[in-house]
Design a protein around this motif. Structure first.
Motif, PDB file in Angstrom:
ATOM      1  N   ALA A  20       0.864  -1.167   0.191  1.00 19.96           N
ATOM      2  CA  ALA A  20      -0.090  -0.098  -0.050  1.00 19.96           C
ATOM      3  C   ALA A  20       0.801   1.106   0.033  1.00 19.96           C
ATOM      4  CB  ALA A  20      -0.876  -0.061   1.320  1.00 19.96           C
ATOM      5  N   CYS A  52      -0.167  -6.794  -5.399  1.00 17.72           N
ATOM      6  CA  CYS A  52      -1.367  -5.891  -5.503  1.00 17.72           C
ATOM      7  C   CYS A  52      -1.243  -4.803  -4.563  1.00 17.72           C
ATOM      8  CB  CYS A  52      -2.556  -6.643  -4.867  1.00 17.72           C
ATOM      9  SG  CYS A  52      -2.991  -8.248  -5.269  1.00 17.72           S
ATOM     10  N   PRO A  54      -2.561  -0.070  -4.811  1.00 17.30           N
ATOM     11  CA  PRO A  54      -3.037   1.176  -5.348  1.00 17.30           C
ATOM     12  C   PRO A  54      -2.346   1.657  -6.404  1.00 17.30           C
ATOM     13  CG  PRO A  54      -2.442   1.689  -3.119  1.00 17.30           C
ATOM     14  CD  PRO A  54      -2.060   0.007  -3.269  1.00 17.30           C
ATOM     15  N   PRO A  55      -2.832   2.633  -7.217  1.00 16.51           N
ATOM     16  CA  PRO A  55      -2.177   3.327  -8.120  1.00 16.51           C
ATOM     17  C   PRO A  55      -0.982   4.178  -7.258  1.00 16.51           C
ATOM     18  CG  PRO A  55      -4.159   3.416  -9.126  1.00 16.51           C
ATOM     19  CD  PRO A  55      -4.232   2.794  -7.601  1.00 16.51           C
ATOM     20  N   ALA A  57       1.639   3.358  -5.522  1.00 15.37           N
ATOM     21  CA  ALA A  57       2.164   3.112  -4.214  1.00 15.37           C
ATOM     22  C   ALA A  57       3.707   2.870  -4.453  1.00 15.37           C
ATOM     23  CB  ALA A  57       1.553   1.627  -4.032  1.00 15.37           C
ATOM     24  N   GLY A  70      -4.809  -4.324  -8.427  1.00 21.41           N
ATOM     25  CA  GLY A  70      -5.169  -3.295  -7.340  1.00 21.41           C
ATOM     26  C   GLY A  70      -5.606  -4.175  -5.974  1.00 21.41           C
ATOM     27  N   LEU A  71      -5.537  -3.405  -4.856  1.00 22.07           N
ATOM     28  CA  LEU A  71      -5.964  -4.157  -3.636  1.00 22.07           C
ATOM     29  C   LEU A  71      -7.335  -5.222  -3.762  1.00 22.07           C
ATOM     30  CD1 LEU A  71      -4.914  -1.430  -1.115  1.00 22.07           C
ATOM     31  CD2 LEU A  71      -3.693  -3.580  -1.722  1.00 22.07           C
ATOM     32  N   ASP A  72      -8.001  -4.674  -4.465  1.00 25.64           N
ATOM     33  CA  ASP A  72      -9.258  -5.236  -4.856  1.00 25.64           C
ATOM     34  C   ASP A  72      -9.238  -6.757  -5.107  1.00 25.64           C
ATOM     35  OD1 ASP A  72      -8.574  -4.358  -7.185  1.00 25.64           O
ATOM     36  OD2 ASP A  72     -10.512  -4.534  -8.050  1.00 25.64           O
ATOM     37  N   ASP A  95      -7.908   1.672   2.981  1.00 24.73           N
ATOM     38  CA  ASP A  95      -8.134   0.735   1.957  1.00 24.73           C
ATOM     39  C   ASP A  95      -7.654  -0.630   1.982  1.00 24.73           C
ATOM     40  OD1 ASP A  95      -5.899   1.933   1.265  1.00 24.73           O
ATOM     41  OD2 ASP A  95      -6.202   2.188  -0.830  1.00 24.73           O
TER      42      ASP A  95
END
Length: 329
Positions: A20, A52, A54-55, A57, A70-72, A95
């Motif tokens: 993250a 994984c 987020p943009p 990071a 992404g984290l999803d 998130d």
């Protein structure tokens, strides 16, 4: 294979590394080296691995993560690894906390390295459980999350679905422990040899070694451990170890405690159980024969120590790796 695995049979176990921002490069590199490189020569299939994030990071203060995941994506993983990911004086990214919680609720095994434990605690995964983190931050974790039973004196703690580990080197111990659970001792030991690290450090070993082990004329404690490992099939005792080291049992115990965080007897028992694991996984020897070859003497003694260490009897452990069949002797 591990009971918590969600993958379809014969499909790779999917390991997702949750980054993250602010993570240590080493804590990202270790899981990649263990799970992300092609190790199909050791076990096939090996793991499917993805970073994984987020943009935007970052890792450290200079390296930017470039990943399509992404984290999803964490919610689809079989195992999620959370390294040190933020300044622990601040709350972890919301998130990241939400994604880790969702992954666990979906059935993922979740493991933390170092202060990644703060993310797991914020997600509520450590409430009412023992957990560890780097000893420098253990007090803060305990104060911030009073429902967590923080133990700063161990390398890692395994609850099956949730695991926590101490500092960076302990993260490698944890990753090898996961490989051992998923693929067995022989595969984990072979990987450790490739990485040129000790094949197994028990999770209960002390994080911090307060003093170096004094060298002696026989090459130090390392030479003694090698001598003992070659003789696990013999009834080697602590007295034998002290005699081989040309020292007293009291001095030997002090050196062992300083170097390994355990006693000579506990170390011997742990090595014999590890050897029994390998024999149960790779041979068709009976439990009685395994007991003889590991220096435990009788099947009853082996069963007692094996169950105490691993929570299952030897026969059940063998079945978990061979589907009820016994490999050729």
């Amino acid at each position: 294979m591990n009971a918590n695995m969600r993958t379809v049979p014969d499909m790779p176990h999917f390991v997702a590394l949750a980054v993250a921002g602010g993570s240590s490069l080493l804590e990202v590199a270790v899981p990649y080296d263990v799970f992300g490189m092609d190790r199909s020569g050791l076990a096939d299939p090996w793991y499917d691995f993805a970073v994984c994030a987020p943009p935007g990071a970052g890792i450290g203060s200079w390296f930017r993560v470039s990943t399509p995941h992404g984290l999803d994506r964490l919610v689809t993983a079989d195992t999620v690894i959370v390294p040190w990911s933020h300044d622990v004086e601040q709350d972890p990214p919301a998130d990241l906390v939400d994604a880790v919680r969702a992954a666990h609720e979906a059935g993922a095994r979740v493991a933390s390295i170092c202060t990644g434990a703060f993310v797991l605690a914020a997600a509520g995964l450590l409430d009412g459980r023992r957990a560890t983190t780097h000893w420098m931050h253990a007090g803060l974790l305990a104060r911030r999350h009073p429902r967590v039973q923080v133990d700063p004196d161990v390398l890692y703690i395994d609850h099956g679905d949730v695991l926590t580990s101490a500092g960076k080197a302990a993260g490698l111990d944890l990753c090898l422990h996961l490989v051992r659970k998923d693929h067995g001792s022989a595969v984990a030991n072979a990987l450790a040899r490739r990485l040129v690290v000790p094949p197994h450090r028990p999770g209960g070993q002390a994080q911090f070694i307060p003093a170096p082990v004094p060298a002696d004329a026989d090459g130090g404690l390392g030479a003694l451990l090698g001598w003992a490992l070659e003789r696990l099939h013999e009834p080697v005792t602590v007295t034998d170890l002290a005699r081989a080291a040309r020292t007293s049992e009291r001095t030997l115990s002090r050196q062992f405690r300083a170097a390994t965080g355990t006693t000579p007897l506990q170390w011997l028992l742990a090595q014999r159980v590890h050897r029994a694991q390998e024999l149960l996984e790779t041979t068709g020897l009976s439990v009685e024969q395994v007991a003889e070859r590991t220096g435990l003497g009788t099947a009853a003694t082996l069963r007692r120590h094996f169950h105490r260490a691993l929570g299952v009897p030897p026969d059940a452990y063998r079945r978990s790796f061979h589907g009820g069949s016994r490999p050729a002797a």
